[in-house]
Motif scaffolding. Structure first.
Motif, PDB file in Angstrom:
ATOM      1  N   PHE A 124       0.628  -1.136   0.393  1.00  0.00           N
ATOM      2  CA  PHE A 124       0.131  -0.040   0.063  1.00  0.00           C
ATOM      3  C   PHE A 124       1.085   1.213   0.108  1.00  0.00           C
ATOM      4  O   PHE A 124       1.618   1.567   0.286  1.00  0.00           O
ATOM      5  CB  PHE A 124      -0.605   0.376   0.910  1.00  0.00           C
ATOM      6  CG  PHE A 124      -1.987   1.560   1.153  1.00  0.00           C
ATOM      7  CD1 PHE A 124      -2.549   1.295   0.774  1.00  0.00           C
ATOM      8  CD2 PHE A 124      -1.522   2.026   2.650  1.00  0.00           C
ATOM      9  CE1 PHE A 124      -3.725   2.667   0.592  1.00  0.00           C
ATOM     10  CE2 PHE A 124      -2.197   3.318   1.788  1.00  0.00           C
ATOM     11  CZ  PHE A 124      -3.255   3.616   1.275  1.00  0.00           C
ATOM     12  N   ARG A 125       0.581   2.077  -0.870  1.00  0.00           N
ATOM     13  CA  ARG A 125       1.339   2.819  -1.458  1.00  0.00           C
ATOM     14  C   ARG A 125       2.608   3.330  -0.629  1.00  0.00           C
ATOM     15  O   ARG A 125       3.383   3.734  -0.424  1.00  0.00           O
ATOM     16  CB  ARG A 125       1.205   4.365  -0.719  1.00  0.00           C
ATOM     17  CG  ARG A 125      -0.511   5.260   0.089  1.00  0.00           C
ATOM     18  CD  ARG A 125      -0.436   6.129   0.544  1.00  0.00           C
ATOM     19  NE  ARG A 125      -1.811   6.973  -0.401  1.00  0.00           N
ATOM     20  CZ  ARG A 125      -2.550   6.907   0.814  1.00  0.00           C
ATOM     21  NH1 ARG A 125      -2.431   7.136   2.114  1.00  0.00           N
ATOM     22  NH2 ARG A 125      -3.729   7.398   0.420  1.00  0.00           N
ATOM     23  N   GLY A 126       3.426   2.298  -1.970  1.00  0.00           N
ATOM     24  CA  GLY A 126       4.629   1.759  -1.947  1.00  0.00           C
ATOM     25  C   GLY A 126       5.713   0.652  -0.774  1.00  0.00           C
ATOM     26  O   GLY A 126       6.531   0.165  -0.796  1.00  0.00           O
ATOM     27  N   GLN A 127       4.619   0.592   0.265  1.00  0.00           N
ATOM     28  CA  GLN A 127       5.460  -0.068   1.340  1.00  0.00           C
ATOM     29  C   GLN A 127       4.391  -1.467   1.598  1.00  0.00           C
ATOM     30  O   GLN A 127       3.391  -1.517   1.288  1.00  0.00           O
ATOM     31  CB  GLN A 127       4.426   0.626   3.151  1.00  0.00           C
ATOM     32  CG  GLN A 127       5.153   2.156   2.605  1.00  0.00           C
ATOM     33  CD  GLN A 127       7.289   1.831   2.394  1.00  0.00           C
ATOM     34  OE1 GLN A 127       7.524   1.474   3.497  1.00  0.00           O
ATOM     35  NE2 GLN A 127       7.576   2.563   1.992  1.00  0.00           N
ATOM     36  N   LYS A 128       5.461  -2.745   2.029  1.00  0.00           N
ATOM     37  CA  LYS A 128       4.741  -3.835   1.938  1.00  0.00           C
ATOM     38  C   LYS A 128       3.875  -3.596   4.119  1.00  0.00           C
ATOM     39  O   LYS A 128       4.353  -3.629   4.839  1.00  0.00           O
ATOM     40  CB  LYS A 128       6.217  -4.926   2.632  1.00  0.00           C
ATOM     41  CG  LYS A 128       4.829  -5.975   2.020  1.00  0.00           C
ATOM     42  CD  LYS A 128       6.362  -6.892   2.334  1.00  0.00           C
ATOM     43  CE  LYS A 128       5.888  -8.589   2.275  1.00  0.00           C
ATOM     44  NZ  LYS A 128       7.068  -9.536   2.373  1.00  0.00           N
ATOM     45  N   ILE A 129       3.065  -4.606   3.097  1.00  0.00           N
ATOM     46  CA  ILE A 129       2.095  -4.349   3.757  1.00  0.00           C
ATOM     47  C   ILE A 129       1.975  -5.849   4.806  1.00  0.00           C
ATOM     48  O   ILE A 129       1.811  -6.913   4.112  1.00  0.00           O
ATOM     49  CB  ILE A 129       0.585  -4.390   3.945  1.00  0.00           C
ATOM     50  CG1 ILE A 129      -0.282  -4.229   3.013  1.00  0.00           C
ATOM     51  CG2 ILE A 129       0.192  -2.885   4.027  1.00  0.00           C
ATOM     52  CD1 ILE A 129      -1.645  -3.974   2.450  1.00  0.00           C
ATOM     53  N   ASN A 130       1.288  -5.801   6.133  1.00  0.00           N
ATOM     54  CA  ASN A 130       1.274  -7.871   6.917  1.00  0.00           C
ATOM     55  C   ASN A 130      -0.155  -8.246   6.216  1.00  0.00           C
ATOM     56  O   ASN A 130      -1.193  -7.918   7.080  1.00  0.00           O
ATOM     57  CB  ASN A 130       1.466  -7.280   8.279  1.00  0.00           C
ATOM     58  CG  ASN A 130       1.415  -8.682   8.980  1.00  0.00           C
ATOM     59  OD1 ASN A 130       2.183  -9.151   8.635  1.00  0.00           O
ATOM     60  ND2 ASN A 130       1.110  -9.062   9.657  1.00  0.00           N
ATOM     61  N   LEU A 131      -0.259  -8.684   4.992  1.00  0.00           N
ATOM     62  CA  LEU A 131      -1.476  -9.715   4.338  1.00  0.00           C
ATOM     63  C   LEU A 131      -0.574 -10.787   3.908  1.00  0.00           C
ATOM     64  O   LEU A 131       0.864 -10.684   3.802  1.00  0.00           O
ATOM     65  CB  LEU A 131      -2.232  -9.102   3.896  1.00  0.00           C
ATOM     66  CG  LEU A 131      -2.620  -8.109   4.188  1.00  0.00           C
ATOM     67  CD1 LEU A 131      -3.351  -7.132   3.096  1.00  0.00           C
ATOM     68  CD2 LEU A 131      -3.835  -8.536   5.443  1.00  0.00           C
ATOM     69  N   PRO A 132      -1.124 -11.968   3.736  1.00  0.00           N
ATOM     70  CA  PRO A 132      -0.957 -12.855   2.934  1.00  0.00           C
ATOM     71  C   PRO A 132      -0.554 -12.517   1.493  1.00  0.00           C
ATOM     72  O   PRO A 132      -0.801 -11.810   0.586  1.00  0.00           O
ATOM     73  CB  PRO A 132      -1.789 -14.424   2.914  1.00  0.00           C
ATOM     74  CG  PRO A 132      -2.842 -13.745   4.472  1.00  0.00           C
ATOM     75  CD  PRO A 132      -2.324 -12.246   4.573  1.00  0.00           C
TER      76      PRO A 132
END
Length: 164
Positions: A124-132
């Motif tokens: 999201f907005r260039g940042q890896k997020i904590n989802l599978p």
């Protein structure tokens, strides 16, 4: 027998009405991208990425009706880049705020990029997020993005996209 599903085969007669360029101007940036069918019948994503005004990206996205993808493991894209790195993106639902992404390098020659659907990770907005990672059940959007943290001209020609 290999199970394949052609998503897009660009030709001189192709319409791009379901494709939209999204530049960093949505955040005040000055990058400019355009998307058109060239004389050879390939979709062409070209322009300039600017870092001015906190910019730094341009993208082209294609939204479509829900496509069930649970019987496919990868996506193959026949394209010709300019030696730059690009990002391929997909969304399970058009309304999702996050996208699943992977990067690929281009060589300046025609090549087929093979992307594992399940290796695509959420951002999201260039940042890896904590989802599978991408579950691969369905998709409603695909996109190409260039954002290499430098000002640069770019050109990416796309011939075809298929699920396999």
């Amino acid at each position: 027998m290999i199970n394949t599903l052609p998503l897009i085969n660009f030709t001189k007669q192709s319409t791009l009405s379901d494709w939209n360029v999204v530049n960093d101007g949505v955040m005040g940036g000055r990058s400019q991208g355009e998307f058109y069918i060239n004389q050879e019948g390939h979709a062409t994503f070209t322009g300039f990425v600017s870092l001015e005004n906190s910019g730094g990206f341009t993208s082209v996205r294609h939204r479509f009706q829900t496509l069930k993808t649970n019987t496919y493991d990868k996506i193959n894209i026949r394209l010709k880049g300019d030696g730059n790195r690009y990002q391929f993106r997909t969304k399970t639902f058009q309304s999702d705020r996050h996208a699943y992404i992977t990067y690929f390098e281009t060589t300046g020659e025609w090549q087929t990029i093979e992307i594992s659907l399940h290796a695509m990770y959420p951002t999201f907005r260039g940042q890896k997020i904590n989802l599978p990672n991408f579950a691969g059940e369905q998709m409603e959007e695909i996109a190409f993005l260039i954002a290499n943290k430098k000002a640069q001209n770019f050109r990416l020609e796309i011939d075809s996209i298929e699920l396999q």
